[in-house]
Write a protein that holds these residues in place. Structure first.
Motif: not given
Length: 740
Positions: A320, A329-330, A345, A322, A325-326, A348, A387
């Protein structure tokens, strides 16, 4: 043996070296162990005044040593300039906070275990230590500043472990709690590392703030084997964090062949981790990233950190990433050669677009460019869509939802749960969106446009009181100069002007100082200067916006009477300096915007006399051009051209008493307005917001009285302006002139 500090004297060689320091068993028979706690001045090992300051203090400890006592309350904190070599185990207890300005060297049999905090230049392995166990961090913090930009061979040791304290190689525990260790390379931003670890207590974290070259490798988690980068089971995640802000400050220049983390070994083994964190990216953007022209994306050259997807074809199966922020892509974005890609992403981002934010295009552009700076957009990127949500309002709402769902959701179907959650968060989202709309359109919602026009109306009213034939203040005597001053104070409001339940209110105060010249023909030509201040704010729905405004400007004016007709004209300029601010569920935002107002007006009056009563119908037209600065939060405001057509009738009379000439008056007017009555804000991406800021047909009623005694004339006036959208202005005026 427990002591605070040791004061050491130089030996005969005067080299400042101190050979083996040995302690025998104490009276309880517990064995050879030295416990240091530091003294009141924070000293641990130090020399006396005879020390040659040009030579380092070197101490060899051939005794098991511990800094800090585990069974005390509080922290034992100390530091030393000594260069220490230990041939036994050196422990920093959980209650210890030890800082070395020199290296700690682990000789034959030497090792370092950290449960509290240890900070030093390097941990140097000089001999054959316990196999693969040069140093460990068990739930504590080790900070190594090192020799920038690399920690060269043997400076970190054969293996640095940040093992979880419940599964460390010696089975140690700290307060019977599960805690991960933290190894910080480079001390430029230790506070950020500690803040991260406080929120991720189980993570076994390597925090890097400068480019680093390890001797052999780094093992995160349970040190059950001696293999470099061996993957072992841990209770917490194996995490590598790159402090992007500290990395940029260290002088690191990003490049495809310049990894942040590297091994000195010719055949290094990458560190297998659960998570890669790019911390503090918000501060530095893409300045320490590499751009991939082929994939059209930025990446961080992490280097020795490798992706370990369980299934390369399955999303969310690998390491993953990080970045706070979402909106990136994680998963599956860290490649086998240690390139951590920042990939938008799309799912989102679609959620962001559905909210109807003014900043949505700015948010997407910042994500695409990995370049931040718009405070409102950044708040959504890193706080709302962070996140881990850091916005207090949203966090509170999420906690309330969890409690609500736990209490009521036992019988919900998945579909019912989705409907309940959507309904629960609808008002939360509405409040957040209104807060964003306010922050990005403060000039409108705070009343900067409307209050500026209100102020200008007061200035031109002061000029009109000097040029009208309605009252004594316009009396034109002999040829010469007449100075005058007019002061005013107003309370203005229109509570629904900006929408169904949104408007503004403002208190405005000002003064106009004028000088005019009366010519032989009876014409008047003058100049006036104005200065004022205003205190306004939004009212009604939405987040509150405050505006503290200052005004100043000048005008030229003229008037001439032809029999019963009077004509008048003025040209003026005013600058409004607006200090706008809002504190809402998104945080606090401030900015200063200037507005320029140019105005030109002409008017005419006709005097009808009925005995002692004067009836004066009047009409005019005025054009005002208003230009507002663009907002740093994204609003690009169109210039406005506003036209006003004041129509009305005034009634006055004049009589004398006790040497004073008095002239009461009353006036009723309607002021139709046309032209640009809406403020238009355009945002990046073509998003526009149009708001009505000008009342269409306000009605004005004025009561006043003039009093003349000799060369002085005084006046008092009150005007009420009422209109649609809860428009209600109250204006009070006092003026004085002196005729030479």
């Amino acid at each position: 043996m427990v002591i605070g500090s040791l004061e050491l004297a130089p030996n005969a060689s005067t080299t400042q070296k101190y050979t083996t320091f040995t302690i025998g068993e104490d009276s309880t028979g517990t064995g050879n162990k030295l416990i240091l706690r530091g003294d009141a001045e924070g000293k641990v090992l130090y020399t006396n005044a005879l020390k040659d300051e040009t030579k380092p203090l070197e101490v060899t400890l051939d005794v098991e040593t511990q800094f800090g006592e585990d069974d005390i309350d509080g922290i034992d904190k100390g530091s030393t300039d000594a260069k220490i070599t230990t041939t036994k185990n050196f422990t920093v207890a959980e209650t210890g906070d030890l800082t070395l300005t020199q290296d700690l060297t682990l000789g034959n049999g030497g090792s370092l275990d950290v449960y509290g905090r240890f900070a030093g230049k390097n941990v140097v392995v000089a001999g054959t230590t316990r196999a693969g166990e040069a140093s460990h961090v068990y739930g504590g913090v080790m900070v190594l500043e090192g020799t920038a930009p690399d920690l060269k061979k043997n400076e970190v040791g054969q293996q640095v472990s940040t093992g979880n304290v419940t599964v460390g190689s010696n089975g140690a525990t700290v307060d019977s709690e599960k805690k991960g260790g933290l190894l910080v390379i480079g001390s430029a931003n230790e506070s950020a590392a500690l803040a991260y670890q406080a929120d991720h207590v189980l993570d076994n974290t390597l925090w890097v703030g400068q480019a680093v070259n390890f001797t052999d490798g780094v093992q995160l988690g349970n040190a059950e084997s001696t293999g470099v980068g061996t993957e072992n089971e841990v209770n917490g995640k194996k995490t590598v964090a790159i402090d992007m802000a500290a990395l940029a400050a260290s002088g690191y220049a990003p490049a495809a062949d310049k990894a942040v983390i590297a091994f000195a070994s010719k055949t290094p083994t990458n560190i297998a981790v659960d998570k890669v964190v790019l911390a503090n990216l918000r501060q530095v953007g893409n300045s320490v990233l590499v751009y991939d022209d082929v994939n059209k994306a930025y990446y961080a050259n992490v280097g020795a950190v490798a992706a370990t997807p369980s299934d390369p074809d399955v999303r969310n199966s690998g390491t993953r990433i990080d970045v706070g922020t979402q909106l990136y892509q994680a998963y599956d974005v860290v490649t086998a050669d240690g390139k951590a890609y920042l990939v938008k992403d799309a799912d989102v981002m679609a959620e962001v677009k559905s909210l109807g934010l003014h900043s949505q295009a700015v948010i997407e552009d910042e994500i695409d460019q990995v370049k931040f700076g718009n405070a409102v957009a950044d708040t959504f990127i890193f706080d709302i869509f962070g996140t881990t949500t850091s916005n207090p309002y949203l966090k509170s709402a999420e906690e309330a939802w969890d409690k609500y769902a736990e209490k009521n959701g036992a019988e919900w179907t998945p579909e019912e749960r989705d409907r309940e959650e959507e309904a629960f968060f609808a008002p939360v989202i509405d409040t957040i969106v209104k807060a964003e709309n306010a922050a990005t359109n403060m000039a409108v919602e705070g009343g900067a446009f409307t209050a500026a026009l209100d102020y200008q109306n007061e200035v031109v009213s002061a000029l009109d009181r000097r040029t009208t034939i309605t009252n004594l203040n316009s009396a034109r005597g002999e040829v010469g100069v007449t100075p005058w001053v007019d002061v005013f104070g107003t309370t203005n409001e229109a509570k629904r002007l900006y929408g169904s339940n949104a408007g503004y209110e403002a208190d405005i105060y000002g003064a106009v100082l004028g000088f005019d010249y009366t010519a032989a023909c009876g014409g008047v030509l003058g100049v006036a200067f104005n200065v004022g201040t205003g205190d306004g704010n939004s009212v009604g729905d939405g987040a509150k916006v405050d505006n503290d405004a200052d005004y100043y400007g000048f005008s030229v004016y003229a008037a001439k009477q032809f029999g019963s007709f009077n004509v008048k004209a003025d040209l003026g300029y005013t600058q409004a300096s607006n200090d706008l601010s809002t504190t809402n569920v998104l945080g606090s935002f401030k900015e200063s915007l200037d507005a320029d107002l140019w105005t030109f007006g002409v008017g005419s009056e006709f005097l009808l006399q009925a005995g002692s009563v004067n009836v004066v119908p009047h009409a005019g037209i005025r054009m005002t051009r208003l230009s507002m600065d663009d907002s740093k939060y994204g609003a690009d405001y169109d210039d406005m051209t506003v036209y006003q057509l004041p129509l009305g009738v005034a009634v006055s009379s004049t009589f004398e008493t006790n040497g004073w000439k008095l002239a009461p008056m009353a006036d009723v007017s309607v002021v139709p307005t046309f032209g640009d009555k809406d403020a238009v804000a355009t945002y990046f991406g073509g998003i526009t917001e149009t708001t009505r800021v000008v009342d269409t047909n306000p009605v004005q009623g004025t009561l006043g009285v003039e009093a003349q005694n000799g060369a002085f004339t005084f006046g008092l006036n009150y005007r009420l302006t009422a209109g649609g959208d809860d428009r209600m202005n109250n204006s009070f005026n006092a003026n004085v002139r002196y005729a030479f």
